[in-house]
Design a protein around this motif. Sequence first.
Motif, mmCIF file in Angstrom:
data_model
loop_
_atom_site.group_PDB
_atom_site.id
_atom_site.type_symbol
_atom_site.label_atom_id
_atom_site.label_comp_id
_atom_site.label_asym_id
_atom_site.label_seq_id
_atom_site.Cartn_x
_atom_site.Cartn_y
_atom_site.Cartn_z
ATOM 1 N N PHE A 1 -26.235 7.011 -29.862
ATOM 2 C CA PHE A 1 -24.786 7.179 -29.966
ATOM 3 C C PHE A 1 -24.265 6.309 -31.095
ATOM 4 O O PHE A 1 -24.973 5.445 -31.621
ATOM 5 C CB PHE A 1 -24.099 6.843 -28.639
ATOM 6 N N LYS A 2 -23.019 6.520 -31.447
ATOM 7 C CA LYS A 2 -22.380 5.753 -32.511
ATOM 8 C C LYS A 2 -21.388 4.754 -31.912
ATOM 9 O O LYS A 2 -20.647 5.065 -30.987
ATOM 10 C CB LYS A 2 -21.633 6.677 -33.460
ATOM 11 N N ALA A 3 -21.404 3.549 -32.438
ATOM 12 C CA ALA A 3 -20.420 2.528 -32.073
ATOM 13 C C ALA A 3 -19.936 1.898 -33.367
ATOM 14 O O ALA A 3 -20.717 1.251 -34.077
ATOM 15 C CB ALA A 3 -21.024 1.475 -31.158
ATOM 16 N N GLY A 4 -18.671 2.116 -33.700
ATOM 17 C CA GLY A 4 -18.191 1.690 -35.001
ATOM 18 C C GLY A 4 -18.945 2.460 -36.074
ATOM 19 O O GLY A 4 -19.053 3.687 -36.025
ATOM 20 N N ASP A 5 -19.516 1.744 -37.023
ATOM 21 C CA ASP A 5 -20.287 2.400 -38.079
ATOM 22 C C ASP A 5 -21.791 2.283 -37.844
ATOM 23 O O ASP A 5 -22.581 2.540 -38.749
ATOM 24 C CB ASP A 5 -19.917 1.812 -39.442
ATOM 25 N N LYS A 6 -22.182 1.920 -36.621
ATOM 26 C CA LYS A 6 -23.605 1.671 -36.346
ATOM 27 C C LYS A 6 -24.160 2.700 -35.363
ATOM 28 O O LYS A 6 -23.528 3.021 -34.350
ATOM 29 C CB LYS A 6 -23.794 0.259 -35.794
ATOM 30 N N ALA A 7 -25.332 3.220 -35.673
ATOM 31 C CA ALA A 7 -26.068 4.069 -34.740
ATOM 32 C C ALA A 7 -26.850 3.179 -33.786
ATOM 33 O O ALA A 7 -27.473 2.199 -34.205
ATOM 34 C CB ALA A 7 -27.016 4.997 -35.497
ATOM 35 N N ILE A 8 -26.808 3.513 -32.495
ATOM 36 C CA ILE A 8 -27.489 2.700 -31.486
ATOM 37 C C ILE A 8 -28.402 3.585 -30.655
ATOM 38 O O ILE A 8 -27.986 4.632 -30.150
ATOM 39 C CB ILE A 8 -26.467 1.976 -30.584
#
Length: 267
Positions: A97-104
């Motif tokens: 998933f995406k959180a802010g501009d980071k893929a996690i």
Amino acid sequence: MAFTLATWNINSVRLRMPLVEQLIAERNPDILCLQETKCPDDLFPAAAFRKLGYEHIAIHGQKGYHGVATVSRRPIEIVEKRRFCEIEDSRHISVRFKAGDKAILLHNFYVPAGGDEPDPAINPKFKHKLGFVQEMHDVRADQPDGAGSILVGDLNIAPLEHDVWSHKQLLNVVSHTPVETESFEAMRKAGAWADLMRLNVPVDEKLYTWWSYRAADWEISNRGRRLDHIWSSNNLVPAFEGYEILRTARGWERPSDHVPVIARFSL
């Protein structure tokens, strides 16, 4: 942007759906990872979760045993349902998933409990558990292109002395034996995972997430263990804002013997 993530061994999602609804009403996590759902995929209560606002659902279940599920308010992409020890148990699912501009990349695990006898020569369940943890060495925190990783779940091992109510009395009890705790910590370090629940909590402070059904009064006896964990890659540690062990959930009506752990991140 802040988000919250909860992990909970629910011990039958259909039986305890009212408790899930209570958790959501009280804490409303963005992502909820459940273990021991005990539910085949076609009977998972997806409609109930969607009604609660969790439109995005990833499940890996089986009838009567094991099972993991990750439900989310934000889009998720199923990455893998990994098999361990050549056994067709539903014990892992990973999503992105995406959180802010980071893929996690988010791993949701239910590690085998291991039975009662801590001897792999006579207890195949304990042998399975040790093999499972050994294979988890391949689950790495580091991701390409600066992506982050989170690993949560009922990992069924209390690794540190004060993750159990009595270190001395539990040294020969499955979940806290030296062969388990040493292998567990070696696996975590090999994967470069940060134990977020212990980041800012002294190692001599007691932390529990599980209280046995066998206790006459779990709250008074307080004989707990920390079996549920939240780990992350090191590049997510600065975004970690803290967590809550929802101890009160152990006293809810018809509770699980585990309680939810809720982590907060800012990304």
